[in-house]
Design an enzyme around this catalytic site. Structure first.
Site, PDB file in Angstrom:
ATOM      1  N   HIS A   1      45.676  32.163  36.570  1.00  0.00           N
ATOM      2  CA  HIS A   1      44.915  33.405  36.475  1.00  0.00           C
ATOM      3  C   HIS A   1      44.986  34.018  35.071  1.00  0.00           C
ATOM      4  CE1 HIS A   1      43.812  37.402  38.735  1.00  0.00           C
ATOM      5  NE2 HIS A   1      42.818  36.917  38.005  1.00  0.00           N
TER       6      HIS A   1
ATOM      7  N   TYR B   1      45.349  41.598  42.595  1.00  0.00           N
ATOM      8  CA  TYR B   1      44.414  42.516  43.243  1.00  0.00           C
ATOM      9  C   TYR B   1      45.153  43.484  44.166  1.00  0.00           C
ATOM     10  CZ  TYR B   1      41.126  38.848  41.766  1.00  0.00           C
ATOM     11  OH  TYR B   1      40.412  37.921  41.042  1.00  0.00           O
TER      12      TYR B   1
END
Length: 333
Positions: A140, A54
Site C-alpha cells: 500500500h 481506512y
C-alpha cells in the site's frame, strides 16, 4: 468474472472500495455501512477491497461483518500491507481527521514493508475481518519506501503466495510510474492504480497499461471519479483528495456538457472509459451508502452512445490513443 493475471483469483468487473465505510472524511453509521455492502452484493458485485489504513481498521471490521452471512467462496476480498497499526501513545481522545478519517485516534500508522511487518499486518487484518484468508494482498502506497518495498515487501508477498496463504499479490498506489516498475521487474498478478486513468488523467496510458497488457498483469482502476469531481463537477468538488482547481472544474464541466448532449451521464462515461482498456480487470468504486452503490452499478451498466467518444476527441478532451468501449451495455460481474 475476470481472472487476475496468471492467478486463479477472479474479480467482478465492478468492485466495491471500502474506504468510505471506514469513515472517510465523515462518519458513516454501522447500519448504513452494512447496507452499502449488501447493496453491492445484490447488484452482483463480488470483489471487495479494504485496508488497515481506512479508518484505522474500521473498514476491515465493517466489511468482514457485512460479508459474514455470504458464502466465502462466492466473493473475492483484498486488503493491503505496509501501514502497520499500533496502539496510540496518547489517550485516544483525539481524532484521525488529519489522516482523512472521522474516527478516534486509538491507533497510529507505522510504515513497515519488512517481511515481518507484512506478516504481522496481514494477521491483524484477518483478525479484524474475521476471516482465515484473503484473496489478494497489495503493498500500500510504497512511494517513499521503494527500496524496502522491493527488497523485502515484495519477496514477502511472493512467499505468502507460494505458501498458498494468498491467491494473488500486487501493489496499490496513486501513481503510475512505480506501478510500472512493479509490472516490469516483479511477478505481481495485479496492480491497483488510483486516479491515474480517468477522463481527467490518462498518465497510466503511456507506461503502466501497455506494460501490464504485454506481460499479462491485471490492472484494477480506482478513483474513476477522481475523488468526486467527475461524479458531480462543481466549484468546491474534490479532486485527488483535495479541493479541485478551477481549471479542472472547467474541464470536467466540458466533459459533462458532451455527456448531456448525448443523453448520457458523466458518471457512466467515466466508469465506461476506465473499463475499456484491455488490461483492466475491474473498476473499483467507493461508496458510503446503498444509494451510492446502486447508482454506480446502474451507471456502470448504462449504454454510452458511440458518438460520445469521437466528440470528446474532437473537442480535445480525450487522447486519440485511449481505448474506448464498444457501444454496448455491461454487467457488474
Amino acid at each position: 468474472m475476470n481472472r487476475l493475471g496468471r492467478s486463479g483469483v477472479e474479480v467482478s468487473a465492478l468492485s466495491f472500495g471500502a474506504a468510505a465505510i471506514g469513515n472517510l472524511y465523515t462518519e458513516v453509521g454501522e447500519a448504513q455501512a452494512h447496507d452499502a455492502v449488501e447493496a453491492a452484493w445484490q447488484r452482483g458485485i463480488r470483489y471487495f477491497d479494504t485496508a488497515p489504513h481506512y479508518g484505522l481498521g474500521l473498514s476491515e471490521r465493517r466489511l468482514g461483518a457485512a460479508l459474514r452471512d455470504h458464502p466465502r467462496d462466492r466473493y473475492t476480498i483484498s486488503t493491503k500491507v505496509g501501514r502497520r497499526l499500533e496502539p496510540s501513545d496518547g489517550d485516544g481522545d483525539g481524532d484521525d481527521l488529519a489522516g482523512g478519517f472521522a474516527v478516534p485516534a486509538t491507533h497510529r500508522r507505522v510504515w513497515d514493508f519488512s517481511a515481518d511487518g507484512i506478516r504481522r499486518t496481514l494477521e491483524s487484518s484477518l483478525e479484524r475481518l474475521g476471516l482465515d484468508r484473503v484473496d489478494v494482498v497489495y503493498l500500500h502506497d510504497p512511494d517513499e519506501h521503494a527500496e524496502e518495498a522491493f527488497r523485502e515487501g515484495y519477496p514477502a508477498l511472493e512467499k505468502l503466495r507460494s505458501e498458498g496463504v494468498v491467491g494473488a499479490i500486487g501493489a496499490g498506489m496513486n501513481q503510475a510510474a512505480m506501478l510500472t516498475r512493479f509490472v516490469r521487474d516483479t511477478d505481481v498478478d495485479v496492480v491497483l492504480c488510483a486516479g491515474r486513468y480517468t477522463l481527467l488523467d490518462q498518465s497510466a496510458l503511456t507506461g503502466l497499461l501497455p506494460a501490464a497488457h504485454e506481460r499479462g498483469t491485471s490492472v484494477v482502476i480506482g478513483g474513476a471519479f477522481n475523488s468526486g469531481l467527475l461524479a458531480n463537477p462543481e466549484p468546491g468538488a474534490r479532486y485527488n483528495y483535495t479541493v479541485a482547481p478551477s481549471e479542472l472544474v472547467e474541464r470536467a464541466l466540458r466533459l459533462k456538457s458532451v455527456a448531456d448532449r448525448h443523453g448520457t451521464t458523466l458518471r457512466a462515461a467515466a466508469l465506461a472509459f476506465c473499463a475499456a482498456h484491455p488490461a483492466v480487470a475491474s473498476v473499483l468504486v467507493g461508496a458510503r451508502s446503498a444509494h451510492e452503490v446502486r447508482d454506480c452499478a446502474h451507471q456502470f451498466a448504462a449504454r454510452v452512445p458511440a458518438g460520445f467518444w469521437p466528440d470528446l476527441r474532437a473537442e480535445g478532451l480525450l487522447p486519440a490513443d485511449a481505448p474506448v468501449p464498444a457501444d454496448a451495455p455491461k454487467e457488474p460481474s
